[in-house]
Scaffold this motif. Structure first.
Motif, PDB file in Angstrom:
ATOM      1  N   THR A  44       0.828  -1.215   0.000  1.00 36.60           N
ATOM      2  CA  THR A  44       0.000   0.000   0.000  1.00 36.60           C
ATOM      3  C   THR A  44       0.858   1.259   0.000  1.00 36.60           C
ATOM      4  OG1 THR A  44      -1.757  -1.155   1.182  1.00 36.60           O
ATOM      5  CG2 THR A  44      -1.810   1.242   1.245  1.00 36.60           C
ATOM      6  N   LEU A  47       2.120   1.950  -3.395  1.00 33.07           N
ATOM      7  CA  LEU A  47       1.086   2.530  -4.269  1.00 33.07           C
ATOM      8  C   LEU A  47       1.038   4.048  -4.088  1.00 33.07           C
ATOM      9  CD1 LEU A  47      -2.365   1.185  -5.149  1.00 33.07           C
ATOM     10  CD2 LEU A  47      -2.262   3.441  -4.126  1.00 33.07           C
ATOM     11  N   TYR A  48       1.107   4.496  -2.822  1.00 29.34           N
ATOM     12  CA  TYR A  48       1.127   5.943  -2.560  1.00 29.34           C
ATOM     13  C   TYR A  48       2.397   6.564  -3.153  1.00 29.34           C
ATOM     14  CZ  TYR A  48      -2.290   4.728   1.160  1.00 29.34           C
ATOM     15  OH  TYR A  48      -3.366   4.255   1.878  1.00 29.34           O
ATOM     16  N   ASN A  51       2.330   6.894  -7.058  1.00 30.15           N
ATOM     17  CA  ASN A  51       1.498   8.024  -7.516  1.00 30.15           C
ATOM     18  C   ASN A  51       2.199   9.355  -7.292  1.00 30.15           C
ATOM     19  OD1 ASN A  51      -1.457   7.549  -8.487  1.00 30.15           O
ATOM     20  ND2 ASN A  51      -1.136   5.988  -6.910  1.00 30.15           N
ATOM     21  N   ARG A  62      -4.999  -0.676  -9.539  1.00 30.84           N
ATOM     22  CA  ARG A  62      -4.868  -1.827  -8.651  1.00 30.84           C
ATOM     23  C   ARG A  62      -5.949  -2.847  -9.004  1.00 30.84           C
ATOM     24  NH1 ARG A  62      -5.032  -2.691  -2.054  1.00 30.84           N
ATOM     25  NH2 ARG A  62      -4.819  -4.943  -2.259  1.00 30.84           N
ATOM     26  N   LEU A 140     -14.211   8.084  -7.023  1.00 30.37           N
ATOM     27  CA  LEU A 140     -13.620   6.777  -7.284  1.00 30.37           C
ATOM     28  C   LEU A 140     -13.761   6.411  -8.758  1.00 30.37           C
ATOM     29  CD1 LEU A 140     -12.913   4.850  -4.651  1.00 30.37           C
ATOM     30  CD2 LEU A 140     -14.400   3.296  -5.879  1.00 30.37           C
ATOM     31  N   SER A 157      -6.132   4.178  -8.844  1.00 31.68           N
ATOM     32  CA  SER A 157      -5.671   4.821  -7.609  1.00 31.68           C
ATOM     33  C   SER A 157      -5.347   6.295  -7.797  1.00 31.68           C
ATOM     34  CB  SER A 157      -4.434   4.093  -7.068  1.00 31.68           C
ATOM     35  OG  SER A 157      -3.319   4.306  -7.917  1.00 31.68           O
ATOM     36  N   PHE A 228      -6.991   7.280  -4.356  1.00 32.56           N
ATOM     37  CA  PHE A 228      -6.840   6.323  -3.248  1.00 32.56           C
ATOM     38  C   PHE A 228      -7.181   6.944  -1.896  1.00 32.56           C
ATOM     39  CE2 PHE A 228      -2.367   7.859  -3.912  1.00 32.56           C
ATOM     40  CZ  PHE A 228      -2.167   8.462  -2.673  1.00 32.56           C
ATOM     41  N   GLN A 229      -7.224   8.282  -1.818  1.00 36.55           N
ATOM     42  CA  GLN A 229      -7.587   8.940  -0.569  1.00 36.55           C
ATOM     43  C   GLN A 229      -9.071   8.777  -0.236  1.00 36.55           C
ATOM     44  OE1 GLN A 229      -5.109  12.513  -2.013  1.00 36.55           O
ATOM     45  NE2 GLN A 229      -5.192  12.879   0.183  1.00 36.55           N
ATOM     46  N   TRP A 231     -10.550   5.751  -0.689  1.00 38.55           N
ATOM     47  CA  TRP A 231     -10.766   4.335  -0.378  1.00 38.55           C
ATOM     48  C   TRP A 231     -10.914   4.159   1.133  1.00 38.55           C
ATOM     49  CZ3 TRP A 231      -6.295   1.648  -3.613  1.00 38.55           C
ATOM     50  CH2 TRP A 231      -6.468   1.980  -4.974  1.00 38.55           C
ATOM     51  N   PHE A 234      -7.700   3.731   3.163  1.00 36.62           N
ATOM     52  CA  PHE A 234      -6.682   4.776   3.072  1.00 36.62           C
ATOM     53  C   PHE A 234      -6.041   5.018   4.437  1.00 36.62           C
ATOM     54  CE2 PHE A 234      -5.804   9.511   3.255  1.00 36.62           C
ATOM     55  CZ  PHE A 234      -4.583   9.417   2.607  1.00 36.62           C
ATOM     56  N   TYR A 239       0.497   7.704   4.413  1.00 33.43           N
ATOM     57  CA  TYR A 239       0.606   8.599   3.260  1.00 33.43           C
ATOM     58  C   TYR A 239       1.513   9.795   3.577  1.00 33.43           C
ATOM     59  CZ  TYR A 239      -0.887  12.000  -0.305  1.00 33.43           C
ATOM     60  OH  TYR A 239      -0.914  12.936  -1.323  1.00 33.43           O
TER      61      TYR A 239
END
Length: 386
Positions: A44, A47-48, A51, A62, A140, A157, A228-229, A231, A234, A239
Motif C-alpha cells: 500500500t 502505491l502511494y 502516484n 490496482r 472513485l 488509484s 486512493f484517498q 478508499w 486509506f 501517506y
C-alpha cells in the motif's frame, strides 16, 4: 494491507522502458513492460509512493479481480461478487471506464452500464442504499479491461491523470503534456548535471519538469488529491510518511535552467507556472527570439524544446527550421540540442545530421525526438553523427 499486490501503471507509447526504470529505482518488485503499460508489485505504501513520484505514469491501477466472461450475465455476476461496500463508502461518487478488444462485447458503454448495475445492486443488498455515479469528477474511478473473454476489474488509484501535476495555472497554445515532457527529458539523458535551456519555452513545462528531475522533487507533490484517498483502507498516517520520505530525497541543483520565448504572454505564463511549482529560485525566463541569441553559460548546455510545426502556428516551415539549424551552428557550441516535432519533412531543412531519432507521439501526432550534438572550440558549428 502490508503484503504486496500486483499493480499496473499506464504510460505513453515508447515510454515503457523509462517507466520500468523509474519503478525499479523506487523499489518495485516484478517489473514487467507491456504495451503502453508496466506491471509491478508493491504494498500500500508503494502505491502511494508510485502516484507521488513517477514522472512517466499516466495512472496507476490496482486490479481487484480477473475472470473469464462469455456473456453479459457472467459479467454482471462476477462484478457483483466483488465486495464493493468494503472498498468505498456509500457517500462517495464513482465512474466506470471500460477499454476492450473483444468479439463478445461490442460496446464499451454497455459493459460499463452492466458493471454499474452489478456494483449498485451489491450496495443495495449489503447496506440498503446505493452510491451515485459522477462521470465527470468522481471520487472513485473503476477500470474494466476486456481482452476477448479475459476481464480485469481494477481500482484507479490516481483519479485524474497523473499528467495533471497541479502546478500549471496558465497555458499557452497547445501546451505539451507534463508526462510527455518528463519522458522526453529522461529520454534525452537529462540528469541535472549541466545547464539547461528551452529556447521556445511556451508556458514553461519543459523547464519545470527539468528542475523537478534535477532536484529529485516528487513529480506530483503539487497535486491536491489522488483517488486512493477516497478508499476505505486509506492510511493517512502512512501517506504523510511517504510524502515526508519522498521530500527527504530531494537534492540541490548547482546549474542554471533558462527559458526564452519571444511572446510576452508566454513569458508571463511560464513565470506564473514556475512560481506555482515553487521553482523560481532555479529557473529564469527571458523574452528573447532564439534566432538572435547565442550560448550564455560556460561548459556543457543541455537543450530540449518543442518548436512549432504547423499544427499550432502558421509559420514558413522551411525557412524556420533552416534558421534553427543556423542558430545552433553559429551560437551554441558544446551543446546537446534535442527537439521534438511532428513535421518530419521540416527536419530536412535544419542542415544538421541528427545523431539520434526516436519515434514518439505528441497526442495523436507521430513525432520524432531528435538530437543534434554541437562541438566546441575549433569544431564550433559542426555536428556529430552516430
Amino acid at each position: 494491507m502490508n503484503s504486496n499486490f500486483k499493480m499496473l501503471a499506464k504510460t505513453l507509447y515508447g515510454f515503457e522502458p523509462i517507466l520500468a526504470k523509474e519503478l525499479r529505482n523506487l523499489g518495485a518488485g516484478h517489473v514487467k513492460e507491456g504495451v503502453r503499460n508496466v506491471t509491478f508489485e508493491g504494498d500500500t505504501g508503494f502505491l502511494y509512493k508510485a502516484n507521488l513520484n513517477l514522472r512517466t505514469a499516466l495512472r496507476i491501477l490496482r486490479p481487484l479481480a480477473t475472470f473469464k466472461v462469455f456473456n453479459e450475465k457472467q459479467l454482471y455476476r462476477q462484478v457483483h461478487q466483488i465486495d464493493w461496500p468494503s472498498i468505498f463508502d456509500i457517500d462517495k461518487t464513482f465512474a466506470i471506464d471500460t477499454t476492450m478488444h473483444s468479439e463478445i462485447f461490442k460496446n464499451s458503454m454497455f459493459v460499463s452500464l452492466k458493471a454499474k448495475d452489478a456494483l449498485v445492486d451489491r450496495f443495495r443488498k449489503e447496506v440498503r442504499k446505493r452510491p451515485n455515479v459522477n462521470s465527470h469528477d468522481p471520487d472513485l474511478r473503476i477500470n474494466i479491461h476486456l481482452q476477448e473473454n479475459n476481464c480485469t476489474v481494477s481500482l484507479d488509484s490516481s483519479g485524474h491523470s497523473l499528467h495533471q501535476r497541479g502546478y500549471r495555472i496558465a497555458t499557452n497554445i497547445a501546451p505539451i503534456n507534463e508526462v510527455l515532457a518528463a519522458g522526453l527529458l529522461l529520454m534525452s539523458g537529462w540528469d541535472g548535471r549541466t545547464h539547461f535551456l528551452d529556447p521556445m519555452c511556451g508556458s514553461g513545462t519543459f523547464m519545470i519538469e527539468a528542475a523537478m528531475i534535477a532536484c529529485n522533487i516528487p513529480a506530483n507533490v503539487n497535486r491536491e488529491s489522488f483517488a486512493f484517498q477516497h478508499w476505505l483502507d486509506f492510511d493517512e498516517t502512512l501517506y504523510h510518511k511517504i510524502i515526508a520520505a519522498s521530500l527527504n530525497r530531494t537534492r540541490e541543483f548547482h546549474y542554471k535552467i533558462l527559458g526564452y520565448d519571444k511572446a510576452p504572454s508566454a513569458v508571463r505564463k511560464a513565470q506564473e507556472n514556475i512560481e506555482s511549482a515553487n521553482l523560481s529560485e532555479y529557473i529564469a525566463v527571458e523574452r528573447k527570439d532564439f534566432f538572435t541569441t547565442e550560448k550564455t553559460v560556460e561548459g556543457k548546455l543541455h537543450m530540449v524544446f518543442n518548436p512549432p510545426y504547423g499544427e499550432r502556428l502558421n509559420i514558413e516551415m522551411e525557412k524556420f527550421y533552416k534558421k534553427l539549424g543556423d542558430t545552433l551552428k553559429q551560437g551554441y557550441a558544446n551543446t546537446d540540442a534535442w527537439l521534438v516535432t511532428a513535421n518530419l519533412e521540416a527536419l530536412k531543412h535544419v542542415g544538421l545530421r541528427p545523431s539520434r531519432k526516436i519515434k514518439v507521439f505528441n497526442g495523436q501526432l507521430e513525432s520524432r525526438l531528435v538530437r543534434y550534438e554541437m562541438y566546441e572550440g575549433s569544431k564550433k558549428g559542426k555536428f556529430k553523427s552516430s
